[in-house]
Motif scaffolding. Structure first.
Motif, PDB file in Angstrom:
ATOM      1  N   ALA A 157      41.112  34.091  52.083  1.00 14.93           N
ATOM      2  CA  ALA A 157      41.875  34.506  50.903  1.00 14.93           C
ATOM      3  C   ALA A 157      41.092  35.624  50.220  1.00 14.93           C
ATOM      4  O   ALA A 157      39.902  35.834  50.503  1.00 14.93           O
ATOM      5  CB  ALA A 157      42.080  33.335  49.940  1.00 14.93           C
ATOM      6  N   GLU A 158      41.758  36.344  49.339  1.00 12.72           N
ATOM      7  CA  GLU A 158      41.088  37.389  48.581  1.00 12.72           C
ATOM      8  C   GLU A 158      40.033  36.768  47.670  1.00 12.72           C
ATOM      9  O   GLU A 158      40.234  35.694  47.105  1.00 12.72           O
ATOM     10  CB  GLU A 158      42.114  38.153  47.745  1.00 12.72           C
ATOM     11  CG  GLU A 158      41.541  39.343  47.001  1.00 12.72           C
ATOM     12  CD  GLU A 158      42.612  40.127  46.255  1.00 12.72           C
ATOM     13  OE1 GLU A 158      42.233  40.971  45.424  1.00 12.72           O
ATOM     14  OE2 GLU A 158      43.818  39.886  46.512  1.00 12.72           O
ATOM     15  N   ARG A 159      38.898  37.451  47.540  1.00  6.95           N
ATOM     16  CA  ARG A 159      37.830  36.948  46.675  1.00  6.95           C
ATOM     17  C   ARG A 159      38.312  36.798  45.236  1.00  6.95           C
ATOM     18  O   ARG A 159      39.025  37.655  44.719  1.00  6.95           O
ATOM     19  CB  ARG A 159      36.621  37.894  46.698  1.00  6.95           C
ATOM     20  CG  ARG A 159      35.899  37.962  48.018  1.00  6.95           C
ATOM     21  CD  ARG A 159      34.674  38.849  47.924  1.00  6.95           C
ATOM     22  NE  ARG A 159      35.020  40.192  47.462  1.00  6.95           N
ATOM     23  CZ  ARG A 159      34.115  41.122  47.145  1.00  6.95           C
ATOM     24  NH1 ARG A 159      32.827  40.852  47.232  1.00  6.95           N
ATOM     25  NH2 ARG A 159      34.493  42.316  46.748  1.00  6.95           N
ATOM     26  N   TYR A 160      37.888  35.707  44.607  1.00  5.82           N
ATOM     27  CA  TYR A 160      38.184  35.493  43.182  1.00  5.82           C
ATOM     28  C   TYR A 160      36.896  35.753  42.422  1.00  5.82           C
ATOM     29  O   TYR A 160      35.847  35.170  42.722  1.00  5.82           O
ATOM     30  CB  TYR A 160      38.665  34.060  42.957  1.00  5.82           C
ATOM     31  CG  TYR A 160      39.085  33.768  41.539  1.00  5.82           C
ATOM     32  CD1 TYR A 160      40.147  34.454  40.951  1.00  5.82           C
ATOM     33  CD2 TYR A 160      38.437  32.793  40.784  1.00  5.82           C
ATOM     34  CE1 TYR A 160      40.547  34.176  39.650  1.00  5.82           C
ATOM     35  CE2 TYR A 160      38.825  32.510  39.486  1.00  5.82           C
ATOM     36  CZ  TYR A 160      39.884  33.201  38.928  1.00  5.82           C
ATOM     37  OH  TYR A 160      40.273  32.929  37.637  1.00  5.82           O
ATOM     38  N   ARG A 161      36.950  36.625  41.438  1.00  8.75           N
ATOM     39  CA  ARG A 161      35.759  37.127  40.750  1.00  8.75           C
ATOM     40  C   ARG A 161      35.819  36.804  39.267  1.00  8.75           C
ATOM     41  O   ARG A 161      36.861  36.991  38.628  1.00  8.75           O
ATOM     42  CB  ARG A 161      35.663  38.643  40.955  1.00  8.75           C
ATOM     43  CG  ARG A 161      34.514  39.338  40.231  1.00  8.75           C
ATOM     44  CD  ARG A 161      34.648  40.840  40.393  1.00  8.75           C
ATOM     45  NE  ARG A 161      33.621  41.566  39.672  1.00  8.75           N
ATOM     46  CZ  ARG A 161      32.535  42.079  40.232  1.00  8.75           C
ATOM     47  NH1 ARG A 161      32.344  41.960  41.541  1.00  8.75           N
ATOM     48  NH2 ARG A 161      31.632  42.735  39.511  1.00  8.75           N
ATOM     49  N   LEU A 215      37.240  35.809  55.826  1.00 12.46           N
ATOM     50  CA  LEU A 215      37.681  35.270  54.549  1.00 12.46           C
ATOM     51  C   LEU A 215      39.140  34.854  54.673  1.00 12.46           C
ATOM     52  O   LEU A 215      39.966  35.585  55.227  1.00 12.46           O
ATOM     53  CB  LEU A 215      37.530  36.308  53.441  1.00 12.46           C
ATOM     54  CG  LEU A 215      36.155  36.401  52.753  1.00 12.46           C
ATOM     55  CD1 LEU A 215      35.058  36.779  53.741  1.00 12.46           C
ATOM     56  CD2 LEU A 215      36.199  37.380  51.592  1.00 12.46           C
ATOM     57  N   ASP A 272      30.630  41.768  51.639  1.00  9.81           N
ATOM     58  CA  ASP A 272      31.098  40.400  51.896  1.00  9.81           C
ATOM     59  C   ASP A 272      30.084  39.584  52.697  1.00  9.81           C
ATOM     60  O   ASP A 272      30.311  38.400  52.948  1.00  9.81           O
ATOM     61  CB  ASP A 272      32.431  40.419  52.661  1.00  9.81           C
ATOM     62  CG  ASP A 272      33.612  40.728  51.760  1.00  9.81           C
ATOM     63  OD1 ASP A 272      33.477  40.553  50.534  1.00  9.81           O
ATOM     64  OD2 ASP A 272      34.653  41.144  52.281  1.00  9.81           O
ATOM     65  N   LYS A 326      31.445  35.449  42.507  1.00 12.10           N
ATOM     66  CA  LYS A 326      32.619  35.633  43.357  1.00 12.10           C
ATOM     67  C   LYS A 326      32.735  34.461  44.320  1.00 12.10           C
ATOM     68  O   LYS A 326      31.721  33.888  44.720  1.00 12.10           O
ATOM     69  CB  LYS A 326      32.507  36.935  44.155  1.00 12.10           C
ATOM     70  CG  LYS A 326      32.471  38.178  43.292  1.00 12.10           C
ATOM     71  CD  LYS A 326      31.946  39.370  44.048  1.00 12.10           C
ATOM     72  CE  LYS A 326      30.445  39.303  44.204  1.00 12.10           C
ATOM     73  NZ  LYS A 326      29.858  40.532  44.768  1.00 12.10           N
ATOM     74  N   ALA A 361      35.296  32.720  47.726  1.00  4.56           N
ATOM     75  CA  ALA A 361      36.422  32.783  48.651  1.00  4.56           C
ATOM     76  C   ALA A 361      36.216  31.730  49.725  1.00  4.56           C
ATOM     77  O   ALA A 361      35.078  31.432  50.097  1.00  4.56           O
ATOM     78  CB  ALA A 361      36.543  34.154  49.303  1.00  4.56           C
TER      79      ALA A 361
END
Length: 245
Positions: free
Chosen positions: A27-31, A25, A231, A14, A16
């Protein structure tokens, strides 16, 4: 300073961008799911994909689930064995063309909680445990990190403790929250006898369900969930990426 943070896990990677002044954070986490144990080269490609997603050109901080000494990874209990004695900084920098720092993932979570979260202002001994695929641990004395305390590998019946009391073990062993919480509490009380923490912080993906198992753990130390929940590792890896930890 804003840093792209990477949280390397046993089942997914993941990322961000994080504002390291506030721990937020951006931005939204990219997974990206990793159902198979990926090689170091493949991990570099995955992190490059995350960097591309955010159009990132700055610093990167990465948390790895194993002993990290400088740029080198020394243990890899739940990931590919090719990570052992791998220069992970070199791998990620080659793939992303960015400056990189790596840190043990539980140490990263602990740093975040001590800077911004549940451990903020604590001056005594603080133990953080991350419960997920395995068990990560981080130990602090007067706010100072004692790196790479791999307490999830203490032996229980000849195997690492995480095989019995990690969050993943609860599902694999089909345990109720009471059964698992009781066994987890027994393990934590062993750690208390060794380390005498005044505060124990529980993080990882299961920490947002702490109300289901904390009541069965019966610890001497004050027991609290991580304020960043899952997080914490992302925030702490970003702090490591600044080069000031």
């Amino acid at each position: 300073m804003n840093v792209l943070s990477i949280d390397i896990g046993g089942s997914a990677v993941k990322g961000a961008p994080v504002d390291t002044r506030t721990g937020k954070l951006l931005a939204e986490r990219y997974r990206i799911e990793t159902p198979d144990k990926v090689s170091p080269q493949r991990l570099g490609e995955i992190i490059a994909e995350i960097a591309k997603h955010f159009r990132w050109r700055g610093r990167i901080g990465a948390g790895f689930p194993g002993v990290a000494q400088g740029p080198m990874i020394r243990t890899s209990a739940n990931l590919h064995k090719k990570f052992i004695d791998c220069d992970l900084v070199e791998v990620i920098e080659k793939a992303t063309k960015c400056r990189v720092r790596v840190i043990n993932d539980a140490d990263a979570a602990g740093v975040a909680e001590m800077r911004f979260g549940a451990g903020r202002g604590e001056k005594g001994a603080v133990l953080l445990l991350t419960l997920g695929t395995g068990i990560g641990s981080a130990l602090f004395w007067r706010g100072v990190l004692q790196p790479n305390t791999e307490l999830g590998h203490l032996p229980i019946r000849g195997k690492s403790a995480e095989k019995f009391v990690a969050a993943s073990a609860r599902k694999q062993r089909d345990l109720s929250w009471k059964e698992w919480g009781t066994q987890l509490g027994n393990y934590v009380r062993v750690l208390e006898k060794l380390l005498w923490p005044e505060l124990i912080i529980v993080g990882g993906g299961v920490s947002d369900k702490h109300h289901k198992f904390f009541k069965y753990m019966k610890t001497r130390a004050r027991l609290v969930p991580a304020e960043f929940f899952n997080d914490a590792g992302i925030v702490g890896a970003a702090l490591a990426g600044t080069g000031k930890i």
